[in-house]
Motif scaffolding. Structure first.
Motif, mmCIF file in Angstrom:
data_model
loop_
_atom_site.group_PDB
_atom_site.id
_atom_site.type_symbol
_atom_site.label_atom_id
_atom_site.label_comp_id
_atom_site.label_asym_id
_atom_site.label_seq_id
_atom_site.Cartn_x
_atom_site.Cartn_y
_atom_site.Cartn_z
ATOM 1 N N GLU A 13 0.805 -1.221 0.000
ATOM 2 C CA GLU A 13 0.000 0.000 0.000
ATOM 3 C C GLU A 13 0.846 1.282 0.000
ATOM 4 O O GLU A 13 0.513 2.234 -0.729
ATOM 5 N N GLN A 17 0.523 4.186 -2.886
ATOM 6 C CA GLN A 17 0.260 5.595 -2.594
ATOM 7 C C GLN A 17 1.224 6.493 -3.360
ATOM 8 O O GLN A 17 0.825 7.531 -3.899
ATOM 9 N N ASN A 20 0.195 6.430 -7.038
ATOM 10 C CA ASN A 20 -0.997 7.262 -7.250
ATOM 11 C C ASN A 20 -0.671 8.745 -7.160
ATOM 12 O O ASN A 20 -1.244 9.567 -7.891
ATOM 13 N N PHE A 105 5.952 7.444 0.994
ATOM 14 C CA PHE A 105 5.101 6.932 2.063
ATOM 15 C C PHE A 105 5.708 5.700 2.742
ATOM 16 O O PHE A 105 5.018 4.981 3.474
#
Length: 436
Positions: A13, A17, A20, A105
């Motif tokens: 994830e 992030q 994206n 992230f």
């Protein structure tokens, strides 16, 4: 069936992030082919057209592997888990910028080293620990010899622009680094190159673990979104023709390639005097200034960037709408790298080339390399009537005070953008080599 979106790749994830955040959704052709293989842990020798997303391919693979695998036992902060080697400072800076965004992230620490900037500051950067080390061969070797870091527990190796390592004479330095890494079957290795020549594949088979040979796209060697055209022109007509084309197309972000630094300095001065905001990249511009010029160009503060082939690779700048070959490159392969600065990652762009009496002899090799004829455009008289300079005292970014007034014939009022003795020739009759 190959995946088409990043969501289908089952990535961690924090990495998704970052992807994206960059606005990436669908895979490019290179990524569709390469990512299922690289994410499976296999070594890859990949060939892809410039601007097709190969940088994101190896960075996503690297970050994914570091997030999903435990570090090797005994690893310390001075043991980079991943090493990325690239041939030029500009390319290293671009890779580092993309890596920072993709890993923003995560807790991964990224350190970048290259020549031309504060040596001690980069040396101190190792003190905080390094997960991903990105650099040029020479500076990497300097710090390795100082024992600032150790490669014996490295899990990932990436070599970008492998063919350029040979061209720039870095192959001995590269082999020095490769011999300090764990054995080829104790790490994953990814190598990307514009061409998978015999010498590149020899390097791959010597230092990689049964590499899968991949080519992301078949067919034409240049990106499909580039509209190419060629003008046959006298050398004295090149400046007025360029100014006309820049005005006609209202170019907001364009790159202009020349073969010699002196030509670039003269061209940049004259473009500035005709009202264009222009920067120049040459070999003797200090690194801090080079970075600032590239940042200003990327942000739109500079409309045009004049450069030799030092900048034809490794510059991943979004939004370059036009590339001009003011001089045809003397190396056919460089034609592809130059025009690849536009139409990146699925965008469209325009590439315009001037074939003058000095550099036209390279045209047959260029067309043989790209395996097609470059379309011709017609020059008319009105395209060469550009008037007098509107900003006679202007100068280009990247030039010192001595550069700005080094030649009397370049001073305002004395430049001749249009020759009075120009030879009138059949400007749209076709390539000279057609007459066989």
């Amino acid at each position: 069936m190959n995946p088409t979106t990043f969501q289908e790749l089952n990535l961690p994830e924090p990495l998704l992030q970052g992807i994206n955040g960059l606005g990436f959704t669908h895979l490019t052709d290179v990524q569709k082919t390469a990512l299922p293989v690289t994410l499976a842990g296999k070594d890859v020798a990949g060939q892809g057209r410039t601007g097709t997303g190969k940088t994101a391919t190896f960075l996503i693979t690297t970050i994914n592997q570091l997030l999903t695998r435990e570090p090797k036992p005994g690893r310390k902060g001075t043991h980079p888990r991943a090493l990325v080697i690239a041939p030029t400072r500009e390319l290293v800076i671009q890779i580092s910028s993309d890596a920072q965004k993709l890993a923003q992230f995560t807790n991964l620490k990224i350190h970048t080293v290259y020549g031309g900037v504060d040596y001690e500051k980069q040396l101190k950067g190792f003190a905080d620990g390094v997960d991903i080390l990105i650099g040029t061969p020479g500076r990497l070797i300097d710090y390795l010899k100082k024992k600032a870091y150790d490669l014996k527990l490295t899990e990932m190796l990436v070599i970008d622009e492998a063919d350029r390592m040979f061209d720039l004479g870095f192959i001995k330095d590269l082999r020095f680094m490769l011999r300090r890494l764990p054995k080829f079957d104790e790490r994953q290795s990814l190598m990307f190159s514009a061409t998978l020549s015999h010498r590149v594949m020899e390097l791959a088979y010597e230092h990689m673990n049964s590499p899968v040979k991949l080519r992301g796209e078949e067919g034409e060697i240049t990106a499909s979104g580039i509209a190419e055209t060629m003008y046959h022109t006298a050398m004295d007509d090149k400046l007025p023709l360029l100014i006309h084309l820049l005005r006609e197309s209202s170019v907001e972000r364009g790159m202009i390639f020349i073969n010699e630094k002196r030509t670039g300095e003269r061209l940049a001065r004259n473009l500035a005097r005709y009202g264009f905001s222009v920067g120049i990249l040459s070999g003797d511009v200090r690194q801090a200034r080079r970075v600032r010029i590239l940042e200003d160009f990327t942000k739109g503060k500079l409309q045009l960037l004049v450069a030799t082939d030092v900048a034809s690779r490794g510059l991943h700048i979004d939004g370059v709408t036009h590339v001009f070959n003011y001089d045809l490159p003397e190396d056919a392969e460089n034609y592809v790298h130059r025009i690849g600065r536009t139409a990146r990652a699925g965008a469209t762009g325009t590439a315009i080339s001037f074939s003058c009496e000095r550099f036209c002899f390279g045209l047959p090799d260029i067309e043989a390399y790209v395996e097609r004829r470059i379309p011709l455009s017609v020059i008319t008289e009105d395209m060469l009537d550009i008037g007098k300079p509107t900003h006679p005292d202007a100068h280009a970014e990247g030039m010192g005070e001595g550069d700005r007034a080094e030649n009397n014939h370049d001073k305002p009022g004395s430049a001749r953008p249009r020759s009075n003795n120009r030879r009138r020739r059949g400007r749209s009759s076709g390539h000279g080599q057609d007459k066989k």
